[in-house]
Design a protein around this motif. Sequence first.
Motif, PDB file in Angstrom:
ATOM      1  N   SER A  96       0.801  -1.159   0.031  1.00  0.00           N
ATOM      2  CA  SER A  96      -0.077   0.062   0.074  1.00  0.00           C
ATOM      3  C   SER A  96       0.984   1.102  -0.030  1.00  0.00           C
ATOM      4  O   SER A  96       0.558   2.264   0.162  1.00  0.00           O
ATOM      5  N   HIS A  97       2.244   1.091  -0.135  1.00  0.00           N
ATOM      6  CA  HIS A  97       2.969   2.331  -0.124  1.00  0.00           C
ATOM      7  C   HIS A  97       4.077   2.331  -1.338  1.00  0.00           C
ATOM      8  O   HIS A  97       5.240   1.808  -1.054  1.00  0.00           O
ATOM      9  N   VAL A  98       3.824   2.484  -2.551  1.00  0.00           N
ATOM     10  CA  VAL A  98       4.664   2.619  -3.740  1.00  0.00           C
ATOM     11  C   VAL A  98       4.382   3.931  -4.663  1.00  0.00           C
ATOM     12  O   VAL A  98       3.558   4.622  -4.774  1.00  0.00           O
ATOM     13  N   HIS A  99       5.560   4.381  -5.034  1.00  0.00           N
ATOM     14  CA  HIS A  99       5.697   5.493  -5.792  1.00  0.00           C
ATOM     15  C   HIS A  99       5.953   5.053  -7.410  1.00  0.00           C
ATOM     16  O   HIS A  99       7.075   4.577  -7.570  1.00  0.00           O
ATOM     17  N   ILE A 100       4.989   5.202  -8.194  1.00  0.00           N
ATOM     18  CA  ILE A 100       5.004   4.634  -9.491  1.00  0.00           C
ATOM     19  C   ILE A 100       5.617   5.619 -10.466  1.00  0.00           C
ATOM     20  O   ILE A 100       6.251   5.189 -11.308  1.00  0.00           O
TER      21      ILE A 100
ATOM     22  N   PHE B 230      -6.268   8.734   1.472  1.00  0.00           N
ATOM     23  CA  PHE B 230      -5.665   9.944   1.044  1.00  0.00           C
ATOM     24  C   PHE B 230      -4.255   9.890   1.785  1.00  0.00           C
ATOM     25  O   PHE B 230      -3.916   9.364   2.639  1.00  0.00           O
ATOM     26  N   LYS B 231      -3.210  10.635   1.268  1.00  0.00           N
ATOM     27  CA  LYS B 231      -1.872  10.910   1.639  1.00  0.00           C
ATOM     28  C   LYS B 231      -1.731  12.420   1.841  1.00  0.00           C
ATOM     29  O   LYS B 231      -2.202  13.194   1.082  1.00  0.00           O
ATOM     30  N   CYS B 232      -0.896  12.849   2.848  1.00  0.00           N
ATOM     31  CA  CYS B 232      -0.363  13.989   2.941  1.00  0.00           C
ATOM     32  C   CYS B 232       0.788  14.141   3.638  1.00  0.00           C
ATOM     33  O   CYS B 232       1.314  13.344   4.279  1.00  0.00           O
TER      34      CYS B 232
ATOM     35  N   VAL C  26       2.575   6.722   8.178  1.00  0.00           N
ATOM     36  CA  VAL C  26       3.162   5.922   7.115  1.00  0.00           C
ATOM     37  C   VAL C  26       4.910   5.746   7.655  1.00  0.00           C
ATOM     38  O   VAL C  26       5.065   6.446   8.318  1.00  0.00           O
ATOM     39  N   HIS C  27       5.531   4.748   7.167  1.00  0.00           N
ATOM     40  CA  HIS C  27       6.836   4.517   7.459  1.00  0.00           C
ATOM     41  C   HIS C  27       7.251   4.984   8.785  1.00  0.00           C
ATOM     42  O   HIS C  27       8.217   5.947   8.678  1.00  0.00           O
ATOM     43  N   LEU C  28       6.917   4.359   9.642  1.00  0.00           N
ATOM     44  CA  LEU C  28       7.377   4.845  11.197  1.00  0.00           C
ATOM     45  C   LEU C  28       9.048   4.420  11.081  1.00  0.00           C
ATOM     46  O   LEU C  28       9.155   3.275  11.041  1.00  0.00           O
TER      47      LEU C  28
ATOM     48  N   THR D 125       6.744  -1.341   1.327  1.00  0.00           N
ATOM     49  CA  THR D 125       8.096  -1.037   1.009  1.00  0.00           C
ATOM     50  C   THR D 125       8.332   0.545   0.820  1.00  0.00           C
ATOM     51  O   THR D 125       9.513   0.577   1.111  1.00  0.00           O
ATOM     52  N   ASP D 126       7.524   1.370   0.550  1.00  0.00           N
ATOM     53  CA  ASP D 126       7.941   2.565   0.081  1.00  0.00           C
ATOM     54  C   ASP D 126       9.021   2.619  -0.927  1.00  0.00           C
ATOM     55  O   ASP D 126       9.797   3.534  -0.911  1.00  0.00           O
ATOM     56  N   HIS D 127       8.739   1.737  -1.852  1.00  0.00           N
ATOM     57  CA  HIS D 127       9.275   1.879  -2.953  1.00  0.00           C
ATOM     58  C   HIS D 127       9.467   2.914  -3.738  1.00  0.00           C
ATOM     59  O   HIS D 127       8.425   3.641  -4.374  1.00  0.00           O
TER      60      HIS D 127
HETATM   61 ZN   LIG Z   1       6.721   7.138   0.341  1.00  0.00          ZN
END
Ligand SMILES: [Zn+2]
Length: 449
Positions: A59-63, A146-148, A238-240, A311-313
């Motif tokens: 649920s955390h990918v930068h495409i 949503f993401k902020c 996200v990503h603690l 991943t926060d890929h």
């Molecule tokens: Zn990220």
Amino acid sequence: MSLKAFLSRRVVTPHGIDAAGVLVQEGRIVEVVPPNQIPTEISVKDFDEAAILPGLVDSHVHINEPGRTEWEGFRTATRAAAAGGYTLLVDMPLNCLPATTTVAALEAKRSAASGQCQVDWMAWGGVVSVNQVHIEALAAAGVPGFKCFLIHPGIDGFTMVNEAELRAALPHVARTGLPLLVHAELPGPVDAASRRLAQADWSKYATYLQSRPDEAEISAIQLTISLCREYHFRLHIVHLATSQALDMLRAAKTEGLPVSVETCPHYLHLSSDKIPDGQTLFKCAPPIRSRENCEKLWRGLREGVIDLVVTDHSPCPPEMKRLGERNFQTAWGGISSLSLALPVMWTEASGRGFTLAEIAQWMAEGPARLAGCESQKGRIAKGFDADFVVFEPEAEFIATEEHLPYRHRVSPYLGEKLRGVVKATYLRGNCVFADGKFPGEPGGRELRR
Ligand SMILES: [Zn+2]
């Protein structure tokens, strides 16, 4: 379409890890049965000792597509996903152009993705300083949440929100009932530390680490928990990276606030003492912290304060890592790991006594719940999509460029010996990755909430 069966001595279901046959028809799981109850006349794929886990959900990918396809893209990211055992990616709204902050931008993303995807995908909407009026429209158009950013995201075109702007957005977010994913670092502590370090040696990882202190995360998490209490929205951190926020997060959950938490393989596998100076491939934000901190994050996972692992890929062209300059201040932050995350996690988790059942909870079921598709993805159970990863938990390999089928084959994991090999990945019963190859046409679809 006819009934078929996937058989293994180790099928990971919500009830445990057992020998079983997974019966599949028209891309869905019809039933999970003991091996001796598989109907005799149907086709059976026998994976023997290899485990079958639910297809992983990231649920955390930068495409980055459309707009920054030279950084990554739907085709390459979803191939890397398939190679890593993932069957659903949820894309972050910031690196694409236009950023996913309006319905028109979401539609542009849908056109860009069309026909390219090896696995399924969804898109988070963005909450930025000026798009409050678009929030409910994005929800109606099918985003799962949503993401902020509470700090500058390192990229122009996607603005951070200050407390006043966040307060303006929160009633809209709360009305949708969807989660708000927060990059939880406040600028105050980062700016103050960076000023003190203006003349420091930025080739040293220690300088970068000091520039993003625990305090930045702690103060942001404190603020968002109090806003969660006030506005009754679903808060997801996200990503603690700092373990120092775990007590606060545990208390918020005990209080009954709708708070969830993720961390990433790099925070659970790497630590600051192992990062060589000048090695900007290890730069990400928040930063990878101490070995002691890493162990405490594992305790947070064990105790369920941390709900999931993603991943926060976040790739970029290798030039932007400025490897020649060895400068942690100017290098782009982000670690790409879609195709290696499962072995990285299994290497660490198996050594701590965890089983593949916990891996499935953290990397499939948990992220599916966050993205609101927990009745379709993330479990091997009747009625779910027939998404599987076939995994050899005892096999080991050395990570090389051939294990990185995303656009730019760079990674801080190269050369590492990792435990567990992804043999094959199935999306709705169809093989989308096997032994290094990607058979068939891209059959991934968008899931809309
Ligand atoms: Zn990220």
